[in-house]
Design an enzyme around this catalytic site. Structure first.
Site, PDB file in Angstrom:
ATOM      1  N   LYS A 110       0.838  -1.206   0.000  1.00 33.80           N
ATOM      2  CA  LYS A 110       0.000   0.000   0.000  1.00 33.80           C
ATOM      3  C   LYS A 110       0.867   1.247   0.000  1.00 33.80           C
ATOM      4  O   LYS A 110       0.593   2.198  -0.735  1.00 33.80           O
ATOM      5  CB  LYS A 110      -0.968   0.001   1.184  1.00 33.80           C
ATOM      6  CG  LYS A 110      -2.115  -0.981   0.977  1.00 33.80           C
ATOM      7  CD  LYS A 110      -3.402  -0.582   1.657  1.00 33.80           C
ATOM      8  CE  LYS A 110      -4.555  -1.475   1.220  1.00 33.80           C
ATOM      9  NZ  LYS A 110      -4.889  -2.551   2.164  1.00 33.80           N
ATOM     10  N   LYS A 189      -4.170 -11.268  -9.689  1.00 29.88           N
ATOM     11  CA  LYS A 189      -4.925 -11.725  -8.511  1.00 29.88           C
ATOM     12  C   LYS A 189      -6.247 -10.960  -8.420  1.00 29.88           C
ATOM     13  O   LYS A 189      -6.259  -9.736  -8.551  1.00 29.88           O
ATOM     14  CB  LYS A 189      -4.090 -11.477  -7.245  1.00 29.88           C
ATOM     15  CG  LYS A 189      -4.816 -11.891  -5.986  1.00 29.88           C
ATOM     16  CD  LYS A 189      -4.334 -11.158  -4.747  1.00 29.88           C
ATOM     17  CE  LYS A 189      -5.279 -11.388  -3.601  1.00 29.88           C
ATOM     18  NZ  LYS A 189      -5.770 -10.299  -2.867  1.00 29.88           N
ATOM     19  N   LYS A 192     -10.480  -6.480  -4.869  1.00 30.15           N
ATOM     20  CA  LYS A 192     -11.309  -5.287  -5.069  1.00 30.15           C
ATOM     21  C   LYS A 192     -10.453  -4.053  -5.330  1.00 30.15           C
ATOM     22  O   LYS A 192     -10.889  -3.115  -5.963  1.00 30.15           O
ATOM     23  CB  LYS A 192     -12.297  -5.075  -3.930  1.00 30.15           C
ATOM     24  CG  LYS A 192     -11.660  -4.945  -2.582  1.00 30.15           C
ATOM     25  CD  LYS A 192     -12.717  -4.827  -1.512  1.00 30.15           C
ATOM     26  CE  LYS A 192     -12.155  -5.050  -0.130  1.00 30.15           C
ATOM     27  NZ  LYS A 192     -11.783  -6.434   0.163  1.00 30.15           N
TER      28      LYS A 192
HETATM   29  P1  ADP Z   1      -9.292  -8.031  -1.467  1.00 26.82           P
HETATM   30  O1  ADP Z   1      -7.936  -8.455  -2.013  1.00 26.82           O
HETATM   31  O2  ADP Z   1     -10.336  -8.054  -2.525  1.00 26.82           O
HETATM   32  O3  ADP Z   1      -9.200  -6.713  -0.737  1.00 26.82           O
HETATM   33  P2  ADP Z   1      -9.407  -9.171   1.167  1.00 26.82           P
HETATM   34  O4  ADP Z   1      -7.979  -8.751   1.382  1.00 26.82           O
HETATM   35  O5  ADP Z   1     -10.481  -8.456   1.894  1.00 26.82           O
HETATM   36  O6  ADP Z   1      -9.702  -9.121  -0.412  1.00 26.82           O
HETATM   37  O7  ADP Z   1      -9.489 -10.718   1.441  1.00 26.82           O
HETATM   38  C1  ADP Z   1     -10.436 -11.403   2.239  1.00 26.82           C
HETATM   39  C2  ADP Z   1     -10.092 -12.879   2.244  1.00 26.82           C
HETATM   40  O8  ADP Z   1     -10.195 -13.410   0.925  1.00 26.82           O
HETATM   41  C3  ADP Z   1      -8.662 -13.171   2.683  1.00 26.82           C
HETATM   42  O9  ADP Z   1      -8.626 -14.376   3.411  1.00 26.82           O
HETATM   43  C4  ADP Z   1      -7.918 -13.297   1.394  1.00 26.82           C
HETATM   44  O10 ADP Z   1      -6.748 -14.068   1.517  1.00 26.82           O
HETATM   45  C5  ADP Z   1      -8.961 -13.961   0.502  1.00 26.82           C
HETATM   46  N1  ADP Z   1      -8.743 -13.571  -0.894  1.00 26.82           N
HETATM   47  C6  ADP Z   1      -8.880 -12.333  -1.442  1.00 26.82           C
HETATM   48  N2  ADP Z   1      -8.625 -12.339  -2.750  1.00 26.82           N
HETATM   49  C7  ADP Z   1      -8.306 -13.625  -3.077  1.00 26.82           C
HETATM   50  C8  ADP Z   1      -7.943 -14.276  -4.299  1.00 26.82           C
HETATM   51  N3  ADP Z   1      -7.876 -13.618  -5.442  1.00 26.82           N
HETATM   52  N4  ADP Z   1      -7.703 -15.595  -4.239  1.00 26.82           N
HETATM   53  C9  ADP Z   1      -7.786 -16.284  -3.075  1.00 26.82           C
HETATM   54  N5  ADP Z   1      -8.125 -15.734  -1.894  1.00 26.82           N
HETATM   55  C10 ADP Z   1      -8.380 -14.417  -1.879  1.00 26.82           C
END
Ligand code: ADP
Ligand code: TRP
Length: 321
Positions: A110, A189, A192
């Site tokens: 970030k 990957k 959001k």
């Molecule tokens: P984002 O990357 O969309 O902000 P978060 O960080 O809020 O998502 O992730 C919430 C949960 O979902 C975590 O346990 C994270 O490891 C899992 N997660 C998020 N994106 C993925 C992905 N592309 N593949 C597998 N797991 C994911």
């Protein structure tokens, strides 16, 4: 076995969240004592819109319940309903070397992207450690990107135990390799933050458009494609379609004769069917929000009963009581 995981209410949940974290967590409900929560304190490090937080928190609750979280079996609650967690965070903060936090990818990424970083974002892994340790958790199902945070939790817990005597259970991350990193519509990957998501629940038309808009190469339909297993639509199809259907489409792509348009159409169809039941359950839950609030209230009570005991143990061991 105690299983714990959390998800931030910082946006709409997508297939990466579902296959990476929610589905493994939901399956683990059967194998132990599961504690799942909405990490609303965590969302404060990067979301600064109060109404959005309130709405997202309710949405996460609806999504989780619609996808099969069983509130009779699993303790489901909001992080901020357990004030013992920020109290424990302080105790843990004093056992956390600065260097440990400086090495965390989530913070480093970030700040590298120029997002202004606050102290909450920097110390976020300590709050996460408190979440995990306060319920004596053994297993933490998460996607790949959270693995480092669970390792930080282990380091902090070990250090606290060494300093003040046996206090915390040392947890383990549980990562499902096959879905640890679900790709988004651009092949990176799914996240959001990258605008490449396919939401679990959403309007049919824009979702169809997003899937049909996945960019493919310029090979003609007839050309055999020996790299069919690397195709993004095939990879996503494997997640949402029955295995024989996904295999059939992969084989047809490899042999030649299947157009990308038809492949993407099938992907949309299977994706839509995969969440048909949860979509129905979600629509019912929206009509019964009192039930949802009741679940979270009951969950908070059960979670606090454990949290107060573990916090008390930690306070005793470090000489606060
Ligand atoms: P984002 O990357 O969309 O902000 P978060 O960080 O809020 O998502 O992730 C919430 C949960 O979902 C975590 O346990 C994270 O490891 C899992 N997660 C998020 N994106 C993925 C992905 N592309 N593949 C597998 N797991 C994911
Ligand atoms: N940091 C996690 C995420 O962004 C959410 C989270 C907070 C969490 N506390 C947790 C996950 C404890 C597992 C265990 O996805």
């Amino acid at each position: 076995m105690r299983i714990l995981s959390g998800i931030q209410p910082s946006g709409t949940l997508h297939l990466g969240n579902y296959f990476g974290m929610m589905l493994p967590a939901l399956e683990l409900q059967e194998q132990g004592d599961a504690y799942y929560f909405i990490a609303d304190y965590h969302s404060m490090t990067s979301l600064f819109d109060a109404d959005a937080r309130r709405k997202n928190s309710l949405d996460v609750a609806l999504d989780f319940l619609a996808c099969g979280l069983d509130p009779k079996r699993t303790v489901f609650f909001r992080q901020s309903d357990v004030p013992e967690v920020p109290e424990l965070t302080w105790l843990l903060m004093t056992m956390t070397p600065m260097g440990l936090l400086e090495r965390c990818h989530s913070f480093k990424d970030k700040s590298a992207r120029g997002i202004p970083v606050n102290a909450g974002l920097f110390t976020y892994p300590v709050l996460m450690a408190a979440d995990i340790l306060i319920y004596d958790s053994n297993v933490v199902p998460v996607g790949q990107d959270q693995k480092q945070h669970v390792e930080v939790t282990r380091d902090i817990a070990i250090k606290f135990n060494e300093q003040y005597g046996e206090t915390f259970v040392i947890p383990e991350p549980r990562i499902r390799e096959a879905t640890a990193k679900v790709p988004g519509v651009d092949g990176g990957k799914m996240s959001k933050s990258y605008g490449n998501t396919i939401d679990i629940f959403g309007e049919e038309k824009p979702l169809r458009k997003r899937i049909m808009g996945i960019v493919m190469d310029s090979r003609t339909p007839d050309e055999p494609k020996p790299d069919a297993d690397q195709n993004l639509a095939v990879q996503l199809l494997r997640l949402v379609a029955p295995p024989d259907v996904a295999q059939d489409y992969e084989d047809r792509l490899r042999a030649g004769g299947l157009g990308y348009g038809d492949l993407k159409k099938k992907l949309f169809e299977c994706y839509w069917a995969c969440f048909e039941e949860p979509r129905k359950r979600r629509a019912e839950l929206v009509q019964n929000l009192d039930h949802v609030h009741e679940v979270l209230r009951g969950g908070a009570e059960r979670a606090r009963a454990v949290a107060t005991k573990v916090l008390d143990r930690a306070k005793r061991n470090c000489g606060l009581v």
